[in-house]
Design a protein around this motif. Structure first.
Motif, PDB file in Angstrom:
ATOM      1  N   PHE A  70      -8.988  -9.003  -0.317  1.00  0.00           N
ATOM      2  CA  PHE A  70     -10.095  -8.958  -1.270  1.00  0.00           C
ATOM      3  C   PHE A  70     -11.032  -7.793  -0.944  1.00  0.00           C
ATOM      4  CE2 PHE A  70     -14.439 -10.180  -2.492  1.00  0.00           C
ATOM      5  CZ  PHE A  70     -14.265 -10.224  -3.862  1.00  0.00           C
ATOM      6  N   GLY A  71     -11.323  -7.615   0.332  1.00  0.00           N
ATOM      7  CA  GLY A  71     -12.172  -6.502   0.755  1.00  0.00           C
ATOM      8  C   GLY A  71     -11.535  -5.154   0.452  1.00  0.00           C
ATOM      9  N   SER A  74     -11.668  -4.454  -3.260  1.00  0.00           N
ATOM     10  CA  SER A  74     -13.025  -4.023  -3.601  1.00  0.00           C
ATOM     11  C   SER A  74     -13.244  -2.565  -3.211  1.00  0.00           C
ATOM     12  CB  SER A  74     -14.064  -4.896  -2.898  1.00  0.00           C
ATOM     13  OG  SER A  74     -13.917  -6.231  -3.293  1.00  0.00           O
ATOM     14  N   ASN A  75     -12.737  -2.182  -2.052  1.00  0.00           N
ATOM     15  CA  ASN A  75     -12.837  -0.796  -1.597  1.00  0.00           C
ATOM     16  C   ASN A  75     -12.096   0.142  -2.544  1.00  0.00           C
ATOM     17  OD1 ASN A  75     -13.349   1.416   0.168  1.00  0.00           O
ATOM     18  ND2 ASN A  75     -11.321   1.157   1.044  1.00  0.00           N
ATOM     19  N   ILE A  77     -11.400  -0.297  -5.756  1.00  0.00           N
ATOM     20  CA  ILE A  77     -12.145  -0.206  -7.020  1.00  0.00           C
ATOM     21  C   ILE A  77     -13.343   0.726  -6.869  1.00  0.00           C
ATOM     22  CG2 ILE A  77     -13.564  -1.526  -8.647  1.00  0.00           C
ATOM     23  CD1 ILE A  77     -11.611  -3.901  -8.113  1.00  0.00           C
ATOM     24  N   SER A  78     -14.090   0.570  -5.773  1.00  0.00           N
ATOM     25  CA  SER A  78     -15.271   1.419  -5.586  1.00  0.00           C
ATOM     26  C   SER A  78     -14.885   2.878  -5.377  1.00  0.00           C
ATOM     27  CB  SER A  78     -16.117   0.913  -4.425  1.00  0.00           C
ATOM     28  OG  SER A  78     -15.468   1.130  -3.190  1.00  0.00           O
ATOM     29  N   SER A  92      -7.480   3.966   0.650  1.00  0.00           N
ATOM     30  CA  SER A  92      -7.661   2.648   0.038  1.00  0.00           C
ATOM     31  C   SER A  92      -6.350   2.142  -0.562  1.00  0.00           C
ATOM     32  CB  SER A  92      -8.780   2.671  -1.006  1.00  0.00           C
ATOM     33  OG  SER A  92      -8.432   3.488  -2.097  1.00  0.00           O
TER      34      SER A  92
END
Length: 140
Positions: A70-71, A74-75, A77-78, A92
Motif C-alpha cells: 500500500f505504501g 502510494s509512492n 501514484i505520488s 517506485s
C-alpha cells in the motif's frame, strides 16, 4: 522522449533518458539515483531468492506485506502526479514489482503449506483500533 532544454545540459542523459540535467550537481544526483536503484535490487533479491529456494515465506507477515505494498502504491501514484525524476519513477515501479513477487510468493507458499499454526497471528480488534488511530493521527 525529446528533451527541450535551454542552455547547457548533459546531452548523453538528455538523449537516452529525455531528462534535462544541468550542471555537475544534476549529473551527480542522476548517477546517485541509478546507484540507489541498483542497491534496492540488491537488497530485495536475496529475500525473493531464499523464499524460492526454501519454498516458504514464514518470515514475512501478511499484514506487513499488505502495508508495504500500500505504501509503495502510494509512492508510485505520488511520483507520477508530481512528475518526479525519472529515476524516482523507475524506483517506485521497481518497488511495486518486487512487492508483487513477494506477496505472490507469500500467498502461494502459505496456501501450499498444509501444516496447522500453533500460534494465532491474526489481527485482533483492539490492535486494529490502535493501528487505525495511529494512521489517523499521522494523516492529520
Amino acid at each position: 522522449m525529446v528533451c527541450r532544454c535551454d542552455g547547457e545540459y548533459n546531452k548523453f542523459i538528455a538523449g537516452i533518458f529525455g531528462d534535462c540535467v544541468t550542471g555537475t550537481k544534476g549529473v551527480v544526483s542522476f548517477i546517485f539515483g541509478w546507484i540507489s536503484i541498483c542497491c534496492w535490487i540488491i537488497a530485495y533479491f536475496p529475500q525473493v531468492r531464499i523464499n524460492f529456494l526454501l519454498k516458504r515465506s514464514e518470515a514475512l507477515s501478511t499484514s506487513f506485506l499488505l502495508c508495504w505494498i500500500f505504501g509503495d502504491i502510494s509512492n508510485l501514484i505520488s511520483c507520477y502526479m508530481l512528475n518526479q525524476l525519472f529515476t524516482q519513477q523507475i524506483l517506485s515501479v521497481l518497488f511495486i514489482g518486487f512487492d508483487v513477487v513477494l506477496v505472490g510468493q507469500h500467498f502461494y507458499y502459505q496456501k501450499s503449506k498444509n501444516q496447522t499454526e500453533g500460534l494465532s497471528t491474526k489481527l485482533r480488534v483492539s490492535e486494529a483500533v490502535v493501528y487505525a488511530f495511529v494512521i489517523t493521527v499521522i494523516v492529520n
